[in-house]
Design a protein around this motif. Structure first.
Motif, PDB file in Angstrom:
ATOM      1  N   THR A 218       0.874  -1.149   0.232  1.00  0.00           N
ATOM      2  CA  THR A 218      -0.068  -0.082  -0.012  1.00  0.00           C
ATOM      3  C   THR A 218       0.667   1.359   0.122  1.00  0.00           C
ATOM      4  N   ILE A 219       2.011   1.277   0.942  1.00  0.00           N
ATOM      5  CA  ILE A 219       2.674   2.324   0.854  1.00  0.00           C
ATOM      6  C   ILE A 219       3.297   2.527  -0.434  1.00  0.00           C
ATOM      7  N   VAL A 220       3.805   1.617  -1.317  1.00  0.00           N
ATOM      8  CA  VAL A 220       4.328   1.949  -2.263  1.00  0.00           C
ATOM      9  C   VAL A 220       3.333   2.461  -3.502  1.00  0.00           C
ATOM     10  N   CYS A 221       2.254   2.060  -3.610  1.00  0.00           N
ATOM     11  CA  CYS A 221       1.339   2.626  -4.367  1.00  0.00           C
ATOM     12  C   CYS A 221       1.042   4.152  -3.818  1.00  0.00           C
ATOM     13  N   ALA A 222       1.315   4.557  -2.698  1.00  0.00           N
ATOM     14  CA  ALA A 222       0.676   5.705  -2.384  1.00  0.00           C
ATOM     15  C   ALA A 222       2.101   6.659  -2.721  1.00  0.00           C
ATOM     16  N   ALA A 223       3.246   6.388  -3.354  1.00  0.00           N
ATOM     17  CA  ALA A 223       4.239   7.113  -3.471  1.00  0.00           C
ATOM     18  C   ALA A 223       3.917   8.242  -4.433  1.00  0.00           C
ATOM     19  N   PRO A 224       4.569   9.540  -4.216  1.00  0.00           N
ATOM     20  CA  PRO A 224       4.301  10.262  -4.896  1.00  0.00           C
ATOM     21  C   PRO A 224       4.724  10.231  -6.511  1.00  0.00           C
ATOM     22  N   LEU A 225       3.945  10.940  -7.629  1.00  0.00           N
ATOM     23  CA  LEU A 225       4.552  10.689  -9.047  1.00  0.00           C
ATOM     24  C   LEU A 225       5.749  11.433  -9.144  1.00  0.00           C
TER      25      LEU A 225
ATOM     26  N   ARG B 251       4.244  13.317 -13.900  1.00  0.00           N
ATOM     27  CA  ARG B 251       3.366  14.318 -13.934  1.00  0.00           C
ATOM     28  C   ARG B 251       3.277  15.348 -15.103  1.00  0.00           C
ATOM     29  N   ASP B 252       4.524  15.334 -15.805  1.00  0.00           N
ATOM     30  CA  ASP B 252       4.188  15.914 -17.178  1.00  0.00           C
ATOM     31  C   ASP B 252       3.506  15.300 -18.019  1.00  0.00           C
ATOM     32  N   ILE B 253       3.634  13.961 -18.120  1.00  0.00           N
ATOM     33  CA  ILE B 253       2.753  13.346 -19.077  1.00  0.00           C
ATOM     34  C   ILE B 253       1.323  13.689 -18.887  1.00  0.00           C
ATOM     35  N   ASN B 254       0.964  13.678 -17.619  1.00  0.00           N
ATOM     36  CA  ASN B 254      -0.613  13.873 -17.151  1.00  0.00           C
ATOM     37  C   ASN B 254      -0.673  14.981 -17.697  1.00  0.00           C
ATOM     38  N   ASN B 255      -0.021  16.089 -17.608  1.00  0.00           N
ATOM     39  CA  ASN B 255      -0.456  17.319 -18.180  1.00  0.00           C
ATOM     40  C   ASN B 255      -0.737  17.388 -19.495  1.00  0.00           C
ATOM     41  N   TYR B 256       0.214  16.709 -20.035  1.00  0.00           N
ATOM     42  CA  TYR B 256       0.174  16.786 -21.633  1.00  0.00           C
ATOM     43  C   TYR B 256      -1.200  16.055 -21.926  1.00  0.00           C
TER      44      TYR B 256
ATOM     45  N   TYR C 216      -4.631  15.386 -38.534  1.00  0.00           N
ATOM     46  CA  TYR C 216      -4.935  14.326 -37.358  1.00  0.00           C
ATOM     47  C   TYR C 216      -3.739  14.395 -36.507  1.00  0.00           C
ATOM     48  N   PHE C 217      -3.777  14.370 -35.084  1.00  0.00           N
ATOM     49  CA  PHE C 217      -2.817  14.101 -34.317  1.00  0.00           C
ATOM     50  C   PHE C 217      -3.156  12.934 -33.342  1.00  0.00           C
ATOM     51  N   THR C 218      -2.256  12.015 -33.326  1.00  0.00           N
ATOM     52  CA  THR C 218      -2.508  10.868 -31.989  1.00  0.00           C
ATOM     53  C   THR C 218      -1.868  11.268 -30.897  1.00  0.00           C
ATOM     54  N   GLN C 219      -2.415  10.704 -29.633  1.00  0.00           N
ATOM     55  CA  GLN C 219      -1.902  10.714 -28.462  1.00  0.00           C
ATOM     56  C   GLN C 219      -0.371  10.733 -28.136  1.00  0.00           C
ATOM     57  N   GLU C 220       0.087   9.590 -28.730  1.00  0.00           N
ATOM     58  CA  GLU C 220       1.470   9.649 -28.815  1.00  0.00           C
ATOM     59  C   GLU C 220       2.194  10.788 -29.343  1.00  0.00           C
ATOM     60  N   GLU C 221       1.831  11.030 -30.568  1.00  0.00           N
ATOM     61  CA  GLU C 221       2.419  12.152 -31.371  1.00  0.00           C
ATOM     62  C   GLU C 221       2.505  13.429 -30.500  1.00  0.00           C
ATOM     63  N   TRP C 222       1.211  13.664 -30.020  1.00  0.00           N
ATOM     64  CA  TRP C 222       1.027  14.670 -29.216  1.00  0.00           C
ATOM     65  C   TRP C 222       2.111  14.795 -28.053  1.00  0.00           C
ATOM     66  N   ILE C 223       2.214  13.814 -27.175  1.00  0.00           N
ATOM     67  CA  ILE C 223       3.096  13.773 -25.883  1.00  0.00           C
ATOM     68  C   ILE C 223       4.431  13.889 -26.583  1.00  0.00           C
ATOM     69  N   ARG C 224       4.940  13.149 -27.765  1.00  0.00           N
ATOM     70  CA  ARG C 224       6.029  13.372 -28.250  1.00  0.00           C
ATOM     71  C   ARG C 224       6.630  14.764 -28.584  1.00  0.00           C
ATOM     72  N   GLY C 225       5.464  15.465 -29.023  1.00  0.00           N
ATOM     73  CA  GLY C 225       5.675  16.891 -29.437  1.00  0.00           C
ATOM     74  C   GLY C 225       5.828  17.789 -28.169  1.00  0.00           C
ATOM     75  N   LEU C 226       4.959  17.761 -27.124  1.00  0.00           N
ATOM     76  CA  LEU C 226       4.793  18.639 -26.069  1.00  0.00           C
ATOM     77  C   LEU C 226       6.008  18.375 -25.118  1.00  0.00           C
ATOM     78  N   MET C 227       6.439  17.167 -25.261  1.00  0.00           N
ATOM     79  CA  MET C 227       7.590  16.572 -24.544  1.00  0.00           C
ATOM     80  C   MET C 227       9.195  17.506 -24.988  1.00  0.00           C
ATOM     81  N   ALA C 228       8.884  17.177 -26.330  1.00  0.00           N
ATOM     82  CA  ALA C 228      10.189  17.985 -27.010  1.00  0.00           C
ATOM     83  C   ALA C 228      10.346  19.313 -26.555  1.00  0.00           C
ATOM     84  N   LEU C 229       9.145  20.077 -26.614  1.00  0.00           N
ATOM     85  CA  LEU C 229       9.022  21.459 -26.428  1.00  0.00           C
ATOM     86  C   LEU C 229       9.069  21.813 -25.111  1.00  0.00           C
TER      87      LEU C 229
END
Lengths: 220, 738
Positions: free
Chosen positions: A12-19, A24-29, A79-92
């Motif tokens: 349980t403790i492991v699951c509750a570890a912070p991101l 976190r970034d990916i979640n934002n994207y 069209y943009f796929t999710q993978e493409e989107w993440i790739r782009g925003l991560m690069a920038l």
């Protein structure tokens, strides 16, 4: 009994570890992604693209938007796929739309440096191919694309070439070889319209040979 | 005289006295003055005296002094006697004196060397001094020769000039004097070259320069060349008479340079007598002379070959222009033109083999000249087409003419093959020839032997692929004859018997050999249908693996037309026959009805109806009776038609083929270029653009001259089809895509 409880407790403790930062970034994207994507397909579709463009304050045909697509390695125009989107925003490194907007000028500078630009230039051609087996783009589209991609840096060559493309009859479509040929032409034949560096004996695509001849005839 | 046992020292003074006496006597003898010859005792005496003086013990050993004395004798004589005697004379006399003095010097050296011989044995060798002979000769050179050679040279050159102008001179004297120059070089030709030859050559150059300027103005080309030959001959003789043989090549070079090389252009281009004129007027002697003269000069033949090439090109171009001017309404008299070209070729080939000794330069010039005008278009027709038309007419005529003999036929065929070699669009010729050959084989008269002869020769020159289709066509005709006999046998033995009394001949053509012909779904009259069916049945028995496609547009029919006044036999094409037979059942038919019944295309039907109702013979009456066919016309059988002939041939004008032939050839060329490019890239794997293009051109040059732009287009097409790709690092290089 005690031992099992301990084990569960540990888990349980492991699951509750912070991101991590990355997670976190990916979640934002993804969060931003969902503002534009379709609920059904989970893709950003043309409608979403339009909204995105207006939020970014660029037109969909603007070169910066094409550069963004290139950064994402987007395959299908419109069209943009999710993978493409993440790739782009991560690069920038852009978490929000605002940050993305702010990142665009820097991106442009980055892409304009060789060898990035050559790669980008080639990709815009591929990006315009809409059908499965398509290998060439029609003159009309080619002219627009040239204007967008090369217009600001090679205005006289682009204008002249577009004029020629519209009046010549030999070709109704442009293929990748001719597309890249024009790029090479702009970079190697530096003086325009004198074109002193141009050597007709080299392996220029025939379209460009004819283009140069046409200019020379006009000059005479 | 002292003996060895009792030596008496001889002083230098005493010795010199003795020697001087000897020298004086010697001089007198040699100079021709009356003086008794030396006695052997005297000779021995002098020799011994020297010997003793040399072998006396020091300080009475007088070797060095004697050596100096010896030298002194010559120096004195040369300086005070010989030289003045020469200098006081002029011109030839001076030369004679020099010669005389030289002739004296030699024996003098010889004699005195003998007297002083003992010095040579030990003294000169031990001290590494020049020998007595060398001293004597050197003295002459230094004191005499060096002071006179300049003037002597002037005299010699003046004499040579006189001889050139035609006067007689004393050649022997010159020979002797020039020999003196040679000998005074002491083993090398330096003095001869430096003191005489260089001046002589300069004088020669200016002499011939003047000559050539005068002659070139005054004389015609042949006259000039004769003078040239003369001059060269004379100069060569001069060498044998008195010059040193080494001078010959230099002399010849100068003469040639001034008489031939520097004025080559002026000479060859002389109006009315230059190269062009000589060629025109068949002046073989003069041309041979021209060849001989210029052949001796390195690269000398080039201007002559150039003049030859220009002349032949001009003649050829003139022929072409003549033909173009004479062409009426776009049709060229190709018989005349081709014959003239053949004659031109034969005429100038004779020059090449005879006057120009078969030299490659002239073969090349002839070839280049022909290649220029043989590839010109004449009134819109390419030379390839004209040559094909020539062959066609020639063979048609030869087939009809029983008296034509084989050797002239072969000669003409040989000439045609030669001309074809100069034409770059050989594949175009092949295509036109094939089309015309087809017509000839199917419709005209042809002679199997003649057809085969030309194909054999073409195959020999241009390869089997060039003639394979044409050969196939000729073979088909032979096979057709065999088939026909078989077919007639079959009909006889068959139960159905001859189809309705209609004589029927079939020629089976192998697709691929023959030009492609349009097929049509013609509705045949029923009589003909039976014929077709019976042949089909026969053919099935022969082979089951072939499919027959009937080309009605090539067929011929003999119809018996029963006109009111008399029946006339009409020889018409199958199409025309079909239309005419339609009137067997009805008197009148409209255009539309005919169209439906006969099932021809509009184009074809219009042509057919025109030939039957608006041309020379009106078998059908047309309403309205205008000159052209329109879709609303109606036709009726003209039973009132008659003619004095019992048999009329109605030609159906053929559709113009030329554009189609050119299109077909272009298409074939595209495939040929593709194949060639792929072949080259497959074997080379990587190749720069320039090389790929040039190799492709070379590969295809046997058949045609490919257009560079077309090659480029094909390369781009191959890139699109992913046979080739550009090298990413070097965009001017292509890579083969396996």
């Amino acid at each position: 009994m005690l031992w099992i409880k301990l084990f569960c407790f540990v888990i349980t403790i492991v699951c509750a570890a912070p991101l991590t930062d990355l997670e976190r970034d990916i979640n934002n994207y993804i969060e931003v992604y969902h503002k534009y994507s379709s609920r059904i397909s989970n893709l950003i579709e043309p409608e979403g693209i339009e909204k995105l463009c207006s939020d970014l304050d660029v037109s969909c045909t603007d070169i910066r938007f094409l550069m963004l697509a290139w950064t994402m390695k987007a395959e299908k125009q419109g069209y943009f796929t999710q993978e493409e989107w993440i790739r782009g925003l991560m690069a920038l490194r852009a978490d929000t739309i605002d940050e993305l907007k702010k990142a665009l000028p820097e991106l442009e500078k980055e892409v304009r440096t060789p060898p990035n630009f050559a790669d980008f230039y080639a990709s815009t051609f591929r990006y315009s191919l809409t059908e499965e087996e398509q290998k060439s783009i029609d003159i009309e589209t080619a002219c627009q694309l040239l204007d967008t991609v090369m217009g600001s840096t090679f205005r006289p060559q682009v204008d002249s070439f577009i004029e020629y493309l519209k009046i010549q009859n030999d070709y109704k479509v442009i293929n990748m070889d001719q597309w890249m040929g024009f790029y090479r032409f702009c970079n190697e034949v530096i003086s325009f319209p004198e074109m002193t560096e141009y050597n007709p004996g080299l392996a220029w695509p025939l379209l460009l040979n004819n283009f140069v001849e046409w200019i020379r005839e006009k000059q005479a | 005289m002292s003996s060895r046992q009792n030596p008496e020292i001889m002083t230098l003074e005493k010795g010199c006295e003795l020697i001087d006496a000897a020298v004086t006597k010697l001089k007198r003898i040699l100079e021709g003055k009356p003086e008794p010859a030396f006695l052997s005792e005297e000779y021995i005496g002098y020799y011994t005296a020297v010997y003793n003086m040399c072998t006396q013990k020091p300080p009475h050993d007088l070797s060095q002094q004697l050596y100096d004395k010896y030298r002194g004798i010559f120096e004195d004589y040369d300086t005070h006697t010989v030289l003045p005697s020469i200098m006081e004379k002029h011109d030839e006399y001076m030369l004679r004196e020099l010669s005389r003095r030289w002739d004296i010097n030699k024996p003098m050296v010889k004699w005195l060397t003998r007297f002083f011989f003992y010095l040579n044995r030990f003294f000169t060798a031990r001290r590494s001094l020049p020998t007595l002979t060398e001293v004597g000769m050197t003295s002459f050179r230094d004191h005499v020769y060096n002071n006179v050679h300049f003037n002597v040279k002037q005299v010699i050159i003046a004499m040579i000039h006189k001889e050139r102008e035609g006067q007689q001179i004393d050649r022997a004297l010159l020979k002797n004097v020039l020999d003196i120059f040679v000998q005074n070089g002491m083993g090398s030709l330096e003095r001869y070259e430096g003191d005489f030859e260089v001046f002589f050559l300069k004088e020669t150059a200016s002499y011939y320069s003047r000559r050539s300027s005068r002659w070139i103005q005054e004389d015609s080309c042949p006259e000039y060349m004769i003078k040239c030959e003369e001059s060269l001959k004379k100069e060569k003789e001069r060498v044998t008479h008195y010059l040193h043989s080494d001078t010959e090549p230099k002399l010849v070079e100068i003469v040639q340079s001034h008489l031939l090389v520097l004025v080559a252009k002026q000479l060859l281009e002389k109006e009315n007598s230059g190269c062009s004129a000589l060629l025109r007027e068949d002046k073989t002697d003069d041309l041979s002379r021209m060849y001989r003269l210029y052949h001796a000069i390195p690269n000398g033949l080039e201007p002559v070959a150039e003049a030859f090439r220009l002349h032949v090109t001009a003649e050829g171009n003139a022929l072409v222009k003549q033909a173009e001017d004479a062409a009426t309404s776009g049709s060229v008299e190709e018989q005349v033109l081709v014959r003239k070209m053949i004659d031109l070729h034969d005429k100038y080939m004779v020059y090449v083999t005879d006057c120009f000794q078969n030299h490659t330069l002239f073969h090349k010039a002839l070839k280049e000249a022909f290649e220029i005008f043989c590839n010109k278009k004449v009134a819109g027709s390419s030379s390839a087409e004209l040559l094909a038309t020539f062959c066609d007419n020639f063979f048609r005529k030869a087939a009809n003419d029983k008296s034509s003999d084989d050797s002239t036929i072969e000669a003409t065929i040989d000439s045609v093959v030669k001309l074809l070699d100069y034409i770059s669009d050989k594949d175009l010729f092949a295509e036109f020839y094939r089309k015309k050959q087809a017509r000839r084989l199917l419709f005209g008269k042809f002679n199997d032997d003649h057809e085969r002869i030309i194909l054999t020769k073409l195959k020999g020159q241009f390869g089997g692929q060039f003639t394979s289709k044409m050969e196939g066509m000729v073979t088909d005709m032979q096979l057709a004859k065999d088939h026909q006999t078989d077919f007639e046998e079959y009909i006889k033995n068959c139960n159905t018997g001859k189809p309705k009394g209609v004589d029927f001949t079939v020629t089976v053509l192998t697709t691929g050999f023959w030009p492609s012909y349009k097929t049509s779904d013609l509705n045949l009259p029923v009589e003909m249908v039976n014929c077709i069916e019976s042949f089909k049945a026969y053919y099935e028995t022969k082979t089951k693996h072939r499919r027959l496609v009937w080309i009605y547009s090539l067929g011929t029919c003999h119809l018996s037309a029963r006109f009111d006044s008399k029946p006339i036999e009409l020889i018409v094409s199958t199409y025309q026959a079909a239309v005419l037979c339609a009137f067997n059942n009805t008197e009148r038919l409209t255009y539309q009805e005919l169209l439906e019944q006969v099932n021809l295309s509009h184009e074809d039907l219009v042509r057919v109806l025109h030939s039957l109702s608006c041309a020379k013979y009106k078998f059908l009456n047309k309403q309205p009776a205008s000159k052209t066919i329109s879709k609303t016309d109606s036709f009726e059988f003209n039973s009132k038609f008659t003619d004095k002939m019992r048999r009329i041939k109605v030609p159906l004008p053929p559709v113009d083929d030329r554009k189609k032939v050119v299109e077909d050839v272009d298409k074939d060329r595209r495939y040929a270029i593709d194949a060639s490019l792929v072949r080259i890239m497959k074997s080379r794997k990587v190749l720069p653009h320039q090389q790929l293009v040039s190799e492709c051109v070379e590969q295809l040059s046997r058949m045609f001259k490919p257009d560079i732009k077309m090659i480029k287009k094909r390369i781009e097409d191959l890139i699109t089809r992913e046979y080739l790709e550009r090298d990413t690092e070097n965009p001017n290089t292509f890579k083969y895509v396996a």
